[in-house]
Design a protein around this motif. Sequence first.
Motif, PDB file in Angstrom:
ATOM      1  N   MET A   1       0.885  -1.329  -0.092  1.00 63.24           N
ATOM      2  CA  MET A   1      -0.074   0.032  -0.127  1.00 63.24           C
ATOM      3  C   MET A   1       0.860   1.219  -0.066  1.00 63.24           C
ATOM      4  O   MET A   1       2.038   1.345   0.813  1.00 63.24           O
ATOM      5  CB  MET A   1      -0.638  -0.027   1.398  1.00 63.24           C
ATOM      6  N   THR A   2       0.457   2.307  -0.679  1.00 66.45           N
ATOM      7  CA  THR A   2       1.446   3.473  -0.919  1.00 66.45           C
ATOM      8  C   THR A   2       0.954   4.165   0.574  1.00 66.45           C
ATOM      9  O   THR A   2       0.041   4.445   0.921  1.00 66.45           O
ATOM     10  CB  THR A   2       0.539   4.409  -1.817  1.00 66.45           C
ATOM     11  N   PRO A   3       2.148   4.833   1.181  1.00 65.75           N
ATOM     12  CA  PRO A   3       1.970   5.419   2.420  1.00 65.75           C
ATOM     13  C   PRO A   3       0.976   6.489   2.243  1.00 65.75           C
ATOM     14  O   PRO A   3       0.817   7.127   0.990  1.00 65.75           O
ATOM     15  CB  PRO A   3       3.364   6.203   2.697  1.00 65.75           C
ATOM     16  N   PRO A   4       0.340   7.043   3.217  1.00 67.80           N
ATOM     17  CA  PRO A   4      -0.377   8.293   3.274  1.00 67.80           C
ATOM     18  C   PRO A   4       0.543   9.578   2.680  1.00 67.80           C
ATOM     19  O   PRO A   4       1.695   9.420   2.887  1.00 67.80           O
ATOM     20  CB  PRO A   4      -0.673   8.405   4.648  1.00 67.80           C
ATOM     21  N   LEU A   5      -0.072  10.240   1.996  1.00 64.76           N
ATOM     22  CA  LEU A   5       0.377  11.497   1.512  1.00 64.76           C
ATOM     23  C   LEU A   5       1.484  11.144   0.676  1.00 64.76           C
ATOM     24  O   LEU A   5       2.523  11.755   0.421  1.00 64.76           O
ATOM     25  CB  LEU A   5       1.110  12.553   2.878  1.00 64.76           C
ATOM     26  N   GLY A   6       1.112  10.297  -0.238  1.00 68.67           N
ATOM     27  CA  GLY A   6       2.041   9.689  -1.415  1.00 68.67           C
ATOM     28  C   GLY A   6       1.966  10.076  -2.598  1.00 68.67           C
ATOM     29  O   GLY A   6       2.002  11.272  -2.810  1.00 68.67           O
ATOM     30  N   THR A 195      -8.760  10.703   3.362  1.00 68.11           N
ATOM     31  CA  THR A 195      -7.748  11.932   2.797  1.00 68.11           C
ATOM     32  C   THR A 195      -6.522  11.152   2.336  1.00 68.11           C
ATOM     33  O   THR A 195      -5.937  10.405   2.370  1.00 68.11           O
ATOM     34  CB  THR A 195      -7.451  12.657   4.110  1.00 68.11           C
ATOM     35  N   PHE A 196      -5.917  12.002   1.296  1.00 63.17           N
ATOM     36  CA  PHE A 196      -4.831  12.141   0.464  1.00 63.17           C
ATOM     37  C   PHE A 196      -3.947  13.085   1.138  1.00 63.17           C
ATOM     38  O   PHE A 196      -2.724  13.144   0.725  1.00 63.17           O
ATOM     39  CB  PHE A 196      -5.014  12.275  -0.968  1.00 63.17           C
ATOM     40  N   THR A 197      -4.317  13.789   1.919  1.00 68.74           N
ATOM     41  CA  THR A 197      -3.423  15.239   2.251  1.00 68.74           C
ATOM     42  C   THR A 197      -3.744  15.197   3.845  1.00 68.74           C
ATOM     43  O   THR A 197      -3.990  14.275   4.569  1.00 68.74           O
ATOM     44  CB  THR A 197      -4.264  16.537   1.447  1.00 68.74           C
ATOM     45  N   ASN A 198      -3.244  16.555   4.336  1.00 66.41           N
ATOM     46  CA  ASN A 198      -3.468  16.873   5.714  1.00 66.41           C
ATOM     47  C   ASN A 198      -4.866  17.438   6.037  1.00 66.41           C
ATOM     48  O   ASN A 198      -5.189  17.769   7.301  1.00 66.41           O
ATOM     49  CB  ASN A 198      -2.302  17.652   6.239  1.00 66.41           C
ATOM     50  N   LYS A 199      -5.617  17.456   5.068  1.00 72.95           N
ATOM     51  CA  LYS A 199      -7.141  17.827   5.286  1.00 72.95           C
ATOM     52  C   LYS A 199      -7.806  16.497   5.887  1.00 72.95           C
ATOM     53  O   LYS A 199      -7.274  15.360   5.908  1.00 72.95           O
ATOM     54  CB  LYS A 199      -7.956  18.084   4.027  1.00 72.95           C
ATOM     55  N   SER A 200      -8.891  16.481   6.789  1.00 74.76           N
ATOM     56  CA  SER A 200      -9.312  15.633   7.346  1.00 74.76           C
ATOM     57  C   SER A 200     -10.261  14.597   6.311  1.00 74.76           C
ATOM     58  O   SER A 200     -10.363  13.511   6.740  1.00 74.76           O
ATOM     59  CB  SER A 200     -10.334  15.863   8.456  1.00 74.76           C
ATOM     60  N   TYR A 201     -10.664  15.107   5.040  1.00 76.02           N
ATOM     61  CA  TYR A 201     -11.245  14.102   3.904  1.00 76.02           C
ATOM     62  C   TYR A 201     -11.168  14.948   2.610  1.00 76.02           C
ATOM     63  O   TYR A 201     -11.342  16.122   2.697  1.00 76.02           O
ATOM     64  CB  TYR A 201     -12.446  13.469   4.388  1.00 76.02           C
ATOM     65  N   ASP A 202     -10.888  13.884   1.743  1.00 77.51           N
ATOM     66  CA  ASP A 202     -10.976  14.369   0.491  1.00 77.51           C
ATOM     67  C   ASP A 202     -12.193  13.591  -0.389  1.00 77.51           C
ATOM     68  O   ASP A 202     -12.998  14.087  -1.261  1.00 77.51           O
ATOM     69  CB  ASP A 202      -9.885  14.149  -0.219  1.00 77.51           C
ATOM     70  N   LEU A 279      -2.570  16.151  11.320  1.00 77.95           N
ATOM     71  CA  LEU A 279      -1.521  16.249  11.067  1.00 77.95           C
ATOM     72  C   LEU A 279      -0.729  14.973  11.721  1.00 77.95           C
ATOM     73  O   LEU A 279       0.237  14.600  11.322  1.00 77.95           O
ATOM     74  CB  LEU A 279      -0.848  17.561  12.133  1.00 77.95           C
ATOM     75  N   ALA A 280      -1.315  14.220  12.496  1.00 82.05           N
ATOM     76  CA  ALA A 280      -0.594  13.141  13.205  1.00 82.05           C
ATOM     77  C   ALA A 280      -0.467  12.006  12.171  1.00 82.05           C
ATOM     78  O   ALA A 280      -1.614  11.524  11.671  1.00 82.05           O
ATOM     79  CB  ALA A 280      -1.607  12.531  14.372  1.00 82.05           C
ATOM     80  N   PRO A 281       0.767  11.459  12.009  1.00 87.43           N
ATOM     81  CA  PRO A 281       0.754  10.439  10.944  1.00 87.43           C
ATOM     82  C   PRO A 281       0.201   9.072  11.387  1.00 87.43           C
ATOM     83  O   PRO A 281      -0.204   8.324  10.635  1.00 87.43           O
ATOM     84  CB  PRO A 281       2.405  10.213  10.770  1.00 87.43           C
TER      85      PRO A 281
END
Length: 316
Positions: A1-6, A195-202, A279-281
């Motif tokens: 799986m691609t890491p978050p924010l990837g 989410t794909f970003t540091n927004k809470s959802y996309d 922001l929490a990983p």
Amino acid sequence: MTPPLGDIAHLGHVELLTPDLDASVDFFTRILGLTENGRQGDSVYLRTWDDYEHHSLVLTAHTTSGIRRTALRTSSEEALGRRVAELEAAGHTGRWVSDEPGLGPLYVTSDPDGHEVALYWGSEWYQAPADLKPGLKNQPQAKPAHGVGVRRLDHVNFLGADVAANAAFTRDLLGARPTEQIVLDTGRLAAQWLTFTNKSYDLVYTEDWTGSRGRLHHIAFATDTREDILRAADICLDNQVFIETGPHKHAIQQTFFLYVYEPGGNRIELCNPLTRLVLAPDWPLVTWTESERSKGQAWGLKTIESFHTHGTPPVA
């Protein structure tokens, strides 16, 4: 799986279908404050003032309403190649197209429910004409002097026949991470926010009560402040725009919201989620139970019944 924010950088734009193109264009430009940035065939390209790309929304004339395409920009050309390879290895075949102005080639595939998803890297940065030049050089376009003046496209909420399968597709093949979800007493996943970003959802997948596939619950545009939502309600009232519900506050994701219908019949959310970032990983997935959801919103009026039953395109 691609890491978050990837490999997926952000939600790029969506294409909505409308049986009344002129009225829909008027709504998004005059009422919401988007800018028209070109036409091609039966499609009109619109942009929010804080978007750096050619368009944020495509409106296409059709016999009915609904969503056709959701486009996601990748973080690099190499990232685009990785996502395409993993999608095809998993059996999600697609096609390459070059059918949108201001963008390079798009790889078009679909989620398990049939929603069209396009991935792309190449993107033309918007250059504002003289009458739309901003006062600040780090802003792509001047703020509109009319309408609500929405800042950006914020998220898409899909209706799906199988939330678990669609959410797994978005997580495992596109690299999104889930932030909140609803699990019914039976154990069935009824909704998930990703989410794909540091927004809470996309992107959101919500169970379609009709069992249909490929439908839309709503798309959402973010405003600068909560007061903009209140002003939007007055503007919609003055212009005979149908207000479905709100302004209220969601319990899930804590979004302050207003839901309206654009003239083509699609539900549009105006929201102010800008103060809430993940922001929490190691963000723990928040699960809401059936009984917790039955309590409705965080505050405001009880959720209106049409919020659970209206989707586009309409079904018998």
